[in-house]
Scaffold this motif. Structure first.
Motif, PDB file in Angstrom:
ATOM      1  N   VAL A   1       0.831  -1.210   0.000  1.00  0.00           N
ATOM      2  CA  VAL A   1       0.000   0.000   0.000  1.00  0.00           C
ATOM      3  C   VAL A   1       0.865   1.260   0.000  1.00  0.00           C
ATOM      4  CG1 VAL A   1      -1.750   1.307   1.264  1.00  0.00           C
ATOM      5  CG2 VAL A   1      -1.958  -1.184   1.067  1.00  0.00           C
TER       6      VAL A   1
ATOM      7  N   ASP B   1       0.508   4.191  -2.751  1.00  0.00           N
ATOM      8  CA  ASP B   1       0.182   5.563  -2.355  1.00  0.00           C
ATOM      9  C   ASP B   1       1.326   6.541  -2.618  1.00  0.00           C
ATOM     10  OD1 ASP B   1      -2.371   4.967  -1.544  1.00  0.00           O
ATOM     11  OD2 ASP B   1      -1.868   4.742   0.578  1.00  0.00           O
TER      12      ASP B   1
ATOM     13  N   THR C   1     -10.285   6.728   0.384  1.00  0.00           N
ATOM     14  CA  THR C   1     -11.011   5.472   0.228  1.00  0.00           C
ATOM     15  C   THR C   1     -11.781   5.402  -1.080  1.00  0.00           C
ATOM     16  OG1 THR C   1     -11.243   5.233   2.626  1.00  0.00           O
ATOM     17  CG2 THR C   1     -12.745   3.963   1.261  1.00  0.00           C
TER      18      THR C   1
ATOM     19  N   THR D   1      -9.076   5.798  -4.178  1.00  0.00           N
ATOM     20  CA  THR D   1      -7.974   4.833  -4.189  1.00  0.00           C
ATOM     21  C   THR D   1      -6.768   5.440  -4.892  1.00  0.00           C
ATOM     22  OG1 THR D   1      -8.268   3.635  -6.297  1.00  0.00           O
ATOM     23  CG2 THR D   1      -9.689   2.979  -4.439  1.00  0.00           C
TER      24      THR D   1
ATOM     25  N   GLN E   1      -7.109   4.982   4.121  1.00  0.00           N
ATOM     26  CA  GLN E   1      -8.116   4.273   3.334  1.00  0.00           C
ATOM     27  C   GLN E   1      -8.790   3.229   4.209  1.00  0.00           C
ATOM     28  OE1 GLN E   1      -7.059   3.088  -0.941  1.00  0.00           O
ATOM     29  NE2 GLN E   1      -5.042   3.535  -0.076  1.00  0.00           N
TER      30      GLN E   1
ATOM     31  N   ALA F   1      -9.657  -0.216   4.044  1.00  0.00           N
ATOM     32  CA  ALA F   1      -9.317  -1.373   3.211  1.00  0.00           C
ATOM     33  C   ALA F   1     -10.514  -2.303   3.031  1.00  0.00           C
ATOM     34  CB  ALA F   1      -8.144  -2.131   3.824  1.00  0.00           C
TER      35      ALA F   1
ATOM     36  N   TYR G   1     -12.517  -0.696  -1.651  1.00  0.00           N
ATOM     37  CA  TYR G   1     -11.941  -1.099  -2.932  1.00  0.00           C
ATOM     38  C   TYR G   1     -10.647  -1.892  -2.801  1.00  0.00           C
ATOM     39  CZ  TYR G   1     -15.311   2.067  -5.085  1.00  0.00           C
ATOM     40  OH  TYR G   1     -16.462   2.678  -5.497  1.00  0.00           O
ATOM     41  N   LEU G   2      -9.848  -1.645  -1.771  1.00  0.00           N
ATOM     42  CA  LEU G   2      -8.581  -2.365  -1.655  1.00  0.00           C
ATOM     43  C   LEU G   2      -8.820  -3.874  -1.605  1.00  0.00           C
ATOM     44  CD1 LEU G   2      -6.296  -0.319   0.776  1.00  0.00           C
ATOM     45  CD2 LEU G   2      -6.290  -0.362  -1.726  1.00  0.00           C
ATOM     46  N   SER G   3      -9.776  -4.310  -0.775  1.00  0.00           N
ATOM     47  CA  SER G   3     -10.078  -5.742  -0.719  1.00  0.00           C
ATOM     48  C   SER G   3     -11.040  -6.129  -1.838  1.00  0.00           C
ATOM     49  CB  SER G   3     -10.660  -6.126   0.635  1.00  0.00           C
ATOM     50  OG  SER G   3     -11.887  -5.477   0.864  1.00  0.00           O
TER      51      SER G   3
ATOM     52  N   ILE H   1      -6.688  -8.931   2.024  1.00  0.00           N
ATOM     53  CA  ILE H   1      -6.603  -7.620   1.375  1.00  0.00           C
ATOM     54  C   ILE H   1      -5.491  -7.616   0.334  1.00  0.00           C
ATOM     55  CG2 ILE H   1      -6.181  -5.157   1.749  1.00  0.00           C
ATOM     56  CD1 ILE H   1      -7.425  -5.610   4.593  1.00  0.00           C
TER      57      ILE H   1
ATOM     58  N   VAL I   1      -5.919  -6.499  -3.588  1.00  0.00           N
ATOM     59  CA  VAL I   1      -5.185  -5.382  -4.187  1.00  0.00           C
ATOM     60  C   VAL I   1      -4.635  -5.748  -5.569  1.00  0.00           C
ATOM     61  CG1 VAL I   1      -3.102  -3.948  -3.937  1.00  0.00           C
ATOM     62  CG2 VAL I   1      -4.629  -4.273  -1.993  1.00  0.00           C
TER      63      VAL I   1
ATOM     64  N   LEU J   1      -6.916  -4.443  -8.149  1.00  0.00           N
ATOM     65  CA  LEU J   1      -7.491  -3.127  -7.864  1.00  0.00           C
ATOM     66  C   LEU J   1      -7.622  -2.257  -9.108  1.00  0.00           C
ATOM     67  CD1 LEU J   1      -8.463  -0.953  -5.863  1.00  0.00           C
ATOM     68  CD2 LEU J   1      -6.057  -0.350  -5.487  1.00  0.00           C
TER      69      LEU J   1
END
Length: 360
Positions: A52, A56, A159, A162, A177, A179, A182-184, A221, A225, A228
């Motif tokens: 992550v 980011d 969040t 993303t 975010q 998680a 959208y991350l998961s 998660i 990702v 994603l």
């Protein structure tokens, strides 16, 4: 992470670690901390944090057991600062700020349109990049520059956007975010992350509060990702198609989506975002609850960001967190529907929406 060279991340389901190692050397984590107890560090969780942080654009990341755990740990760690929170943020975030204010924290709640006016030297400024549920898009460039000028700390809850749609490190000191979303991307995992370049103080707060994510959910998660970027592309494409269709429906009073030219922040969204997100909010002429009950393919549920489309009435959840005057000021009323667009065929979703709207 393992002597067996796995191609997937192992799940380190252990409460404790040998320290020192059998060699006599200390057991040190990637972050340079002593690896001894999973309330502090865990290799599976660390791998999610590494991924992550890279997405980011920061040096580091900390994973928490929910999105709200990440926000509450952050706010508590900044107890010496004046905290400015965007009113248009998720109502639980604003509700947390109100509770902290009642406890003596220096808190100010400002709307998106007045957020810049509320920035004072040395304060912490918290906003979402795409707010929930009214989908405002603050001018992050202006807010970033103002925070730099005034020595304020700027934090973005990314969040809804993303890092696929918005690279937070271009604008903020820290990024948060949920998680869970959208991350998961699966509606079966709860978690939160905070990314930044210097997180040592926040790490200590997470350690004493016990708010770290568990390794199994970190593994889930990480799995999410991987897809994603592909998922976000489909969410955005379908959401824009549905938003344009809803604009022409006689039972719809207003469609709120940053990708529409009618949206108040459309020009800002075009400048800052690489896509307009997978959430649409709209106001209807008719009974909102009846509309929800008429749905057949779209599920009646809160949350967003998963493969299945979900619809909810935000006013109900906001009322448990905000005072009536703040709900009114936010513009969240009983006619507002929030639609989290999934990965289904757009035509199937349009058919379900049309049938439900015609029945109210």
């Amino acid at each position: 992470m393992s002597d067996f060279s796995p191609i997937e991340v192992p799940i380190y389901m252990t409460a404790t670690f040998q320290n020192p190692l059998p060699s006599g050397k200390p057991n040190i984590s990637r972050r340079g901390k002593e690896l001894k107890y999973s309330r502090e560090e865990n290799p599976t969780v660390e791998e999610l944090e590494r991924i992550v942080a890279s997405l980011d654009g920061y040096d580091d990341c900390l994973a928490f057991n929910s999105g709200m755990a990440s926000i509450s740990t952050l706010f508590l760690s900044r107890y010496r600062k004046r905290i400015v929170v965007n009113l248009d943020s998720y109502s639980a975030t604003v509700g947390l700020a109100l509770r902290l204010k009642a406890m003596g924290f220096d808190i100010e709640i400002c709307s998106t349109d007045h957020l810049g006016e509320c920035i004072k030297p040395g304060s912490l400024v918290f906003t979402e990049s795409i707010t929930n549920p009214l989908l405002r898009v603050p001018d992050l460039e202006m807010l970033r520059d103002s925070c730099i000028d005034k020595g304020a700390e700027f934090i973005i809850d990314n969040t809804s956007a993303t890092p696929v749609l918005l690279k937070p490190s271009l604008f903020s000191d820290l990024s948060i975010q949920s998680a869970t979303k959208y991350l998961s991307g699966t509606n079966d995992t709860v978690g939160g992350v905070v990314s930044g370049n210097e997180l040592s103080e926040l790490w200590e707060w997470r350690r004493v509060l016990g708010s770290i994510l568990d390794p199994f959910r970190a593994f889930l998660i990480i799995r999410g990702v991987k897809t994603l970027e592909l998922r976000m592309r489909r969410h955005c494409e379908t959401a824009l198609t549905l938003a344009r269709w809803l604009q022409d429906h006689p039972k719809v009073k207003e469609v709120i989506y940053p990708g529409l030219e009618t949206h108040k922040d459309h020009q800002i969204a075009k400048r800052l975002l690489k896509g307009f997100g997978g959430i649409i909010s709209f106001r209807i002429n008719g009974d909102a609850r009846k509309f929800l009950m008429n749905l057949r393919k779209i599920k009646r549920a809160t949350s967003f960001g998963a493969s299945i489309s979900l619809a909810s009435i935000p006013h109900g959840s906001a009322s448990s967190n905000l005072t009536e005057d703040l709900i009114k000021a936010s513009g969240i009323d009983g006619s507002l529907i929030r639609l989290s667009v999934g990965l289904e065929d757009p035509e199937i979703l349009i058919e379900d929406l049309d049938s439900s709207l015609k029945g109210i």
